[in-house]
Design an enzyme around this catalytic site. Structure first.
Site, short mmCIF file in Angstrom:
data_model
loop_
_atom_site.label_atom_id
_atom_site.label_comp_id
_atom_site.label_asym_id
_atom_site.label_seq_id
_atom_site.Cartn_x
_atom_site.Cartn_y
_atom_site.Cartn_z
N GLU A 109 7.33 46.28 29.04
CA GLU A 109 7.58 47.29 28.02
C GLU A 109 9.18 47.65 28.62
O GLU A 109 9.08 47.25 29.89
CB GLU A 109 6.71 48.83 28.84
CG GLU A 109 5.64 48.53 28.53
CD GLU A 109 5.04 48.23 26.83
OE1 GLU A 109 6.18 49.57 26.00
OE2 GLU A 109 4.58 47.84 26.10
N SER A 162 21.79 43.01 29.70
CA SER A 162 22.21 42.48 29.83
C SER A 162 22.18 40.95 30.60
O SER A 162 22.27 40.43 31.42
CB SER A 162 22.84 42.73 31.43
OG SER A 162 23.10 44.03 30.58
N THR A 171 25.65 35.93 35.32
CA THR A 171 26.60 35.10 35.05
C THR A 171 27.09 35.65 35.00
O THR A 171 28.85 35.08 35.33
CB THR A 171 26.54 34.09 34.24
OG1 THR A 171 25.42 34.94 32.93
CG2 THR A 171 25.25 32.65 35.11
N GLY A 194 28.56 51.43 42.18
CA GLY A 194 29.35 51.49 42.01
C GLY A 194 29.77 52.83 41.14
O GLY A 194 30.28 53.98 41.99
N ARG A 195 28.91 53.25 40.10
CA ARG A 195 28.76 54.73 39.92
C ARG A 195 28.95 55.72 41.76
O ARG A 195 29.01 56.80 41.79
CB ARG A 195 28.39 55.27 39.11
CG ARG A 195 28.76 54.73 37.68
CD ARG A 195 28.19 54.85 36.57
NE ARG A 195 27.17 53.99 36.17
CZ ARG A 195 26.60 52.79 35.81
NH1 ARG A 195 26.64 54.31 34.71
NH2 ARG A 195 25.76 52.58 35.57
N ARG A 245 32.82 50.64 46.24
CA ARG A 245 32.53 50.22 45.20
C ARG A 245 31.21 49.55 45.87
O ARG A 245 29.76 48.85 45.75
CB ARG A 245 32.30 49.17 44.62
CG ARG A 245 33.40 49.93 43.23
CD ARG A 245 34.26 49.34 42.21
NE ARG A 245 33.44 48.72 41.46
CZ ARG A 245 31.66 48.54 40.33
NH1 ARG A 245 31.86 49.98 40.04
NH2 ARG A 245 30.52 47.67 40.25
N ASN A 291 28.96 38.57 36.38
CA ASN A 291 29.51 39.78 36.74
C ASN A 291 30.28 38.63 38.13
O ASN A 291 31.49 39.56 38.86
CB ASN A 291 28.51 39.65 38.44
CG ASN A 291 27.09 41.30 37.79
OD1 ASN A 291 26.32 40.82 38.05
ND2 ASN A 291 27.98 41.66 37.26
N ASP A 316 21.22 48.29 38.42
CA ASP A 316 22.22 48.66 38.12
C ASP A 316 23.07 50.75 38.72
O ASP A 316 22.00 51.09 38.90
CB ASP A 316 22.96 48.69 36.88
CG ASP A 316 24.15 48.98 36.00
OD1 ASP A 316 25.32 48.50 37.11
OD2 ASP A 316 23.62 48.93 34.88
N GLY A 317 23.73 50.63 39.22
CA GLY A 317 24.41 52.31 39.50
C GLY A 317 24.91 51.93 41.10
O GLY A 317 25.64 53.21 41.11
#
Ligand code: IPE
Ligand code: IPE
Ligand code: MG
Length: 241
Positions: A201, A190, A68, A25-26, A35, A70, A22-23
């Protein structure tokens, strides 16, 4: 990576790492880029990090590349992700099979064009005899996977049991993940590996996926190896307190 960590991985304490990448886009926004450039950089990071995990002895690696959910993104972003995926089928993903890594695609293949499905199945069948595995979750949703597994079990005339469902999950070729790493500071699943995460973990980092380094992977492994896993039982050798 230090020797003790490597030895503990080799001994089978950490057989499977899954990444929620993840990340992208940021990362792009911070770098003043589009993006889609973030996704391109993220795809490169995927290639490096997945190879590194196999090099340090982790036998099974899973990456969450497209959920699914996205499809809810703007059409231009979805189509850029599809193009990137398609080009990776011919290049980076094929290279894994050349390095004797079994490639498995987790998720529903039906929405993809027949030419893409053909390439995905080809990569899967060409590498099916190898034991080190790379699972690529693309159009993957944990809920969809469980429903799909139940339907497959019923279609095969099996009774629904934990074993029967597990046998029909997309991840049937791998043990459950020991460690799930999510980047970019979010602390949620998600819809990722809902069934398989039962005793995983979790490790979260603020690092954005495109910035993820081998040292960050090492940190996650060391943190994981410090934890005590009970699987519902009790520690047979508790310390003094
Ligand atoms: C993850 O990065 C890649 C995909 C979900 C395809 P994001 O695109 O979700 O990045 P952020 O969360 O917007 O920063
Ligand atoms: C999860 O990231 C899916 C992938 C990394 C492919 P998202 O960015 O889609 O997750 P949410 O929407 O923030 O929960
Ligand atoms: Mg995101």
């Amino acid at each position: 990576m230090d020797r003790e960590t490597k030895e503990r991985i080799a001994s089978g304490e950490l057989r499977h790492i899954a990444f929620i990448m993840d990340g992208n886009g940021r990362w792009a926004t911070r770098a003043g880029k589009s993006r889609n450039e973030g996704h391109r950089k993220g795809a490169k990071t995927f290639e490096e990090i997945a190879s590194y995990c196999h090099e340090i002895g982790v036998r099974h690696v899973t990456v969450y590349a497209f959920s699914t959910e996205n499809w809810r993104r703007p059409e231009s972003e979805v189509s850029a992700l599809m193009r990137l995926f398609s080009s990776y089928l011919d290049t980076a993903i094929r290279r894994f099979t050349e390095k004797k890594v079994r490639v498995v695609f987790l998720g529903d293949k039906t929405p993809f064009p027949p030419a893409i499905v053909k390439k995905m199945k080809r990569l899967e069948s060409d590498s099916s005899s190898y034991s080190d595995t790379l699972n690529i979750a693309f159009n993957y949703g944990g809920r969809e996977e469980i429903v799909h597994a139940c339907r497959e079990a019923l279609a095969a005339g099996e009774e629904i049991s934990e074993e029967a469902v597990a046998r029909h999950l997309y991840t049937a070729a791998s043990p459950d993940p020991d460690l799930i790493v999510r980047t970019a500071g979010e602390m949620r699943l998600s819809n990722f590996l809902l069934w398989q995460a039962a005793y995983a973990e979790f490790y979260y980092t603020d690092v954005l996926w495109p910035d993820m380094t081998f040292a960050d992977v090492d940190k996650a492994c060391v943190d994981f190896l410090r934890r005590k896993r009970n699987f519902g039982g009790i520690d047979p050798n508790p310390g003094p307190d």
